[in-house]
Design a protein around this motif. Structure first.
Motif, PDB file in Angstrom:
ATOM      1  N   ILE A 192     -10.747   1.113  17.196  1.00 50.48           N
ATOM      2  CA  ILE A 192     -11.227   1.267  15.816  1.00 50.48           C
ATOM      3  C   ILE A 192     -11.269   2.736  15.428  1.00 50.48           C
ATOM      4  O   ILE A 192     -10.827   3.120  14.335  1.00 50.48           O
ATOM      5  CB  ILE A 192     -12.623   0.609  15.677  1.00 50.48           C
ATOM      6  N   PHE A 193     -11.769   3.568  16.325  1.00 51.54           N
ATOM      7  CA  PHE A 193     -11.872   5.009  16.066  1.00 51.54           C
ATOM      8  C   PHE A 193     -10.498   5.612  15.807  1.00 51.54           C
ATOM      9  O   PHE A 193     -10.344   6.495  14.948  1.00 51.54           O
ATOM     10  CB  PHE A 193     -12.553   5.680  17.255  1.00 51.54           C
ATOM     11  N   SER A 194      -9.486   5.136  16.527  1.00 55.57           N
ATOM     12  CA  SER A 194      -8.136   5.693  16.379  1.00 55.57           C
ATOM     13  C   SER A 194      -7.541   5.412  15.004  1.00 55.57           C
ATOM     14  O   SER A 194      -6.591   6.081  14.586  1.00 55.57           O
ATOM     15  CB  SER A 194      -7.216   5.135  17.474  1.00 55.57           C
ATOM     16  N   LEU A 243     -30.472   6.947  12.198  1.00 55.83           N
ATOM     17  CA  LEU A 243     -29.018   6.828  12.126  1.00 55.83           C
ATOM     18  C   LEU A 243     -28.615   5.532  11.411  1.00 55.83           C
ATOM     19  O   LEU A 243     -29.181   4.472  11.685  1.00 55.83           O
ATOM     20  CB  LEU A 243     -28.406   6.814  13.532  1.00 55.83           C
ATOM     21  N   PRO A 244     -27.633   5.600  10.518  1.00 54.71           N
ATOM     22  CA  PRO A 244     -27.052   4.364   9.989  1.00 54.71           C
ATOM     23  C   PRO A 244     -26.224   3.704  11.088  1.00 54.71           C
ATOM     24  O   PRO A 244     -25.601   4.397  11.898  1.00 54.71           O
ATOM     25  CB  PRO A 244     -26.172   4.857   8.848  1.00 54.71           C
ATOM     26  N   VAL A 245     -26.219   2.386  11.119  1.00 53.43           N
ATOM     27  CA  VAL A 245     -25.563   1.655  12.215  1.00 53.43           C
ATOM     28  C   VAL A 245     -24.489   0.726  11.651  1.00 53.43           C
ATOM     29  O   VAL A 245     -24.706   0.037  10.651  1.00 53.43           O
ATOM     30  CB  VAL A 245     -26.585   0.825  13.020  1.00 53.43           C
ATOM     31  N   VAL A 246     -23.341   0.710  12.310  1.00 55.75           N
ATOM     32  CA  VAL A 246     -22.316  -0.303  12.081  1.00 55.75           C
ATOM     33  C   VAL A 246     -22.232  -1.116  13.360  1.00 55.75           C
ATOM     34  O   VAL A 246     -21.996  -0.567  14.439  1.00 55.75           O
ATOM     35  CB  VAL A 246     -20.943   0.316  11.756  1.00 55.75           C
ATOM     36  N   ASN A 299     -10.762  -4.569  11.032  1.00 53.07           N
ATOM     37  CA  ASN A 299     -10.390  -3.801   9.844  1.00 53.07           C
ATOM     38  C   ASN A 299     -11.625  -3.525   8.980  1.00 53.07           C
ATOM     39  O   ASN A 299     -11.741  -2.438   8.393  1.00 53.07           O
ATOM     40  CB  ASN A 299      -9.330  -4.540   9.030  1.00 53.07           C
ATOM     41  N   LEU A 300     -12.524  -4.491   8.905  1.00 49.61           N
ATOM     42  CA  LEU A 300     -13.753  -4.285   8.152  1.00 49.61           C
ATOM     43  C   LEU A 300     -14.639  -3.253   8.847  1.00 49.61           C
ATOM     44  O   LEU A 300     -15.298  -2.435   8.194  1.00 49.61           O
ATOM     45  CB  LEU A 300     -14.509  -5.612   7.993  1.00 49.61           C
ATOM     46  N   PHE A 301     -14.651  -3.287  10.189  1.00 48.78           N
ATOM     47  CA  PHE A 301     -15.407  -2.284  10.960  1.00 48.78           C
ATOM     48  C   PHE A 301     -14.872  -0.884  10.634  1.00 48.78           C
ATOM     49  O   PHE A 301     -15.647   0.054  10.394  1.00 48.78           O
ATOM     50  CB  PHE A 301     -15.276  -2.582  12.458  1.00 48.78           C
ATOM     51  N   VAL A 302     -13.554  -0.745  10.613  1.00 48.56           N
ATOM     52  CA  VAL A 302     -12.936   0.542  10.272  1.00 48.56           C
ATOM     53  C   VAL A 302     -13.350   0.964   8.871  1.00 48.56           C
ATOM     54  O   VAL A 302     -13.734   2.124   8.629  1.00 48.56           O
ATOM     55  CB  VAL A 302     -11.395   0.443  10.365  1.00 48.56           C
ATOM     56  N   GLU A 303     -13.302   0.017   7.934  1.00 47.20           N
ATOM     57  CA  GLU A 303     -13.630   0.321   6.531  1.00 47.20           C
ATOM     58  C   GLU A 303     -15.060   0.836   6.392  1.00 47.20           C
ATOM     59  O   GLU A 303     -15.307   1.824   5.678  1.00 47.20           O
ATOM     60  CB  GLU A 303     -13.429  -0.946   5.696  1.00 47.20           C
ATOM     61  N   LYS A 304     -16.012   0.183   7.069  1.00 45.45           N
ATOM     62  CA  LYS A 304     -17.418   0.573   6.912  1.00 45.45           C
ATOM     63  C   LYS A 304     -17.720   1.889   7.634  1.00 45.45           C
ATOM     64  O   LYS A 304     -18.516   2.698   7.155  1.00 45.45           O
ATOM     65  CB  LYS A 304     -18.324  -0.543   7.429  1.00 45.45           C
ATOM     66  N   LEU A 305     -17.098   2.109   8.778  1.00 42.20           N
ATOM     67  CA  LEU A 305     -17.251   3.402   9.442  1.00 42.20           C
ATOM     68  C   LEU A 305     -16.691   4.528   8.566  1.00 42.20           C
ATOM     69  O   LEU A 305     -17.295   5.588   8.427  1.00 42.20           O
ATOM     70  CB  LEU A 305     -16.544   3.399  10.799  1.00 42.20           C
TER      71      LEU A 305
END
Length: 360
Positions: free
Chosen positions: A205-207, A285-288, A315-321
């Motif tokens: 996801i980070f990449s 800290l905000p959390v995802v 993809n949603l995880f990427v979007e929110k991060l």
């Protein structure tokens, strides 16, 4: 007199771990009230005590070693020890922790009038195998009460067990003090390097983020005979982010990392009650997080103090991060809300709930 208010807490271990930490905090709370004579029975394979407990807590351990090569015999000796020792203590209640171990305690005290309360501390719908699942279905209805950690766990347990006396009590979350240390562009995850925590998924996801000036900090260590770090380091190399993914190893000063990070990310797919999410929120800290069973949804209000992501919706995880990376105002707003909302899990308040439930 305190002798008339003997209470007994039973656990297989007080080594470093989330369940063990909560038990140590509960027994210290009962000791501090000065209303009870507190007994702790440690009966597992490893009986060292990692967490600090009050000097007036009376600790009982078997006088024999648990021999894994003679598991059946050692288990029978343990059952005999538990029955004899707890009857000797004669407490007004027993509180037992541990999904594989509670059945042993209940079995040990069959036929006695001692009230036994049990609490599982892991993913509530997780099968423990045919034998252990059968024992729980047979023995849990005989408990005086069952304590669960989350609302989702309550739903599952009410379907699984024929019992009327349930109570939802979350874990106490230790407060994380704010520091004057300047924050870095760090996305933090805290957790052992095991497959269910899915740090490898977080690296992927980070990449995909547009965040060249950010780093992913993975605080943890290889565990359960899983040697994942080397494989996940190679994954970082393959995805061209190895210079921005930091494997810290085991750290005593976790608070430092909460203090210098800006976002907390959590990709675990199996939890009982994720203390690290609560600690991150306590640190502002905000959390995802993946909305796994169970725990994150009891801590995070989606789009209020963090983001809950359905499992595998990467993809949603990427979007929110990316949203949190690009919008410092949202990070700060969610962080402030997180810090306020987590106060419902303050230590003494949670311990008081345990006391009221099991002494009423």
């Amino acid at each position: 007199m305190l002798e008339n208010k003997r209470v007994c807490f039973v656990i297989h271990s007080l080594l470093a771990g989330g369940m063990e930490r909560v038990m140590s905090e509960i027994i210290n709370y009962f000791s501090q009230t000065k209303k009870y004579q507190v007994h702790l029975v440690l009966y597992g394979i490893k009986r060292e005590i990692f967490y600090t407990i009050a000097d007036d807590i009376i600790v009982h351990k078997p006088n024999f070693e648990f021999d894994n090569s003679k598991r059946t015999l050692s288990t029978l000796k343990t059952i005999r020890f538990l029955r004899k020792k707890i009857k000797e203590i004669n407490p007004i209640f027993v509180l037992s922790f541990g999904e594989r171990w509670n059945s042993l305690v209940l079995l040990s005290l069959l036929g006695t009038s001692i009230p036994v309360f049990v609490s599982d501390r892991s993913q509530p719908d997780k099968s423990l195998g045919v034998k252990d699942d059968f024992l729980r279905k047979l023995l849990y209805p005989k408990a005086k009460g069952i304590i669960v950690q989350t609302k989702k766990a309550l739903e599952i347990y009410q379907r699984m067990y024929n019992h009327r006396n349930f109570k939802v009590i979350g874990n106490p979350i230790r407060p994380i003090s704010e520091t004057e240390i300047e924050k870095e562009n760090y996305i933090l995850m805290v957790g052992r390097y095991i497959k269910s925590k899915q740090q490898n998924k977080l690296i992927e996801i980070f990449s995909k983020l547009n965040a060249p000036n950010w780093k992913l900090v993975l605080l943890g260590y290889d565990h359960l005979k899983q040697n994942n770090q080397s494989e996940w380091e190679k994954l970082g190399t393959d995805l061209n982010v190895s210079d921005r993914v930091l494997f810290t190893g085991k750290q005593d000063d976790v608070e430092y990392y909460y203090g210098i990070s800006k976002i907390f990310a959590f990709t675990s797919i199996s939890e009982g009650f994720p203390n690290v999410i609560g600690e991150a929120m306590s640190a502002g800290l905000p959390v995802v997080s993946y909305d796994c069973i169970a725990g994150p949804s009891d801590l995070i209000s989606d789009n209020v103090n963090g983001f809950l992501i359905p499992i595998n919706e990467d993809n949603l995880f990427v979007e929110k991060l990316q949203c949190l990376i690009d919008n410092p105002d949202i990070r700060n707003l969610f962080g402030d809300r997180a810090k306020k909302s987590i106060q419902q899990f303050e230590l003494n308040y949670i311990c008081k709930q345990f006391e009221e439930f099991i002494t009423s």
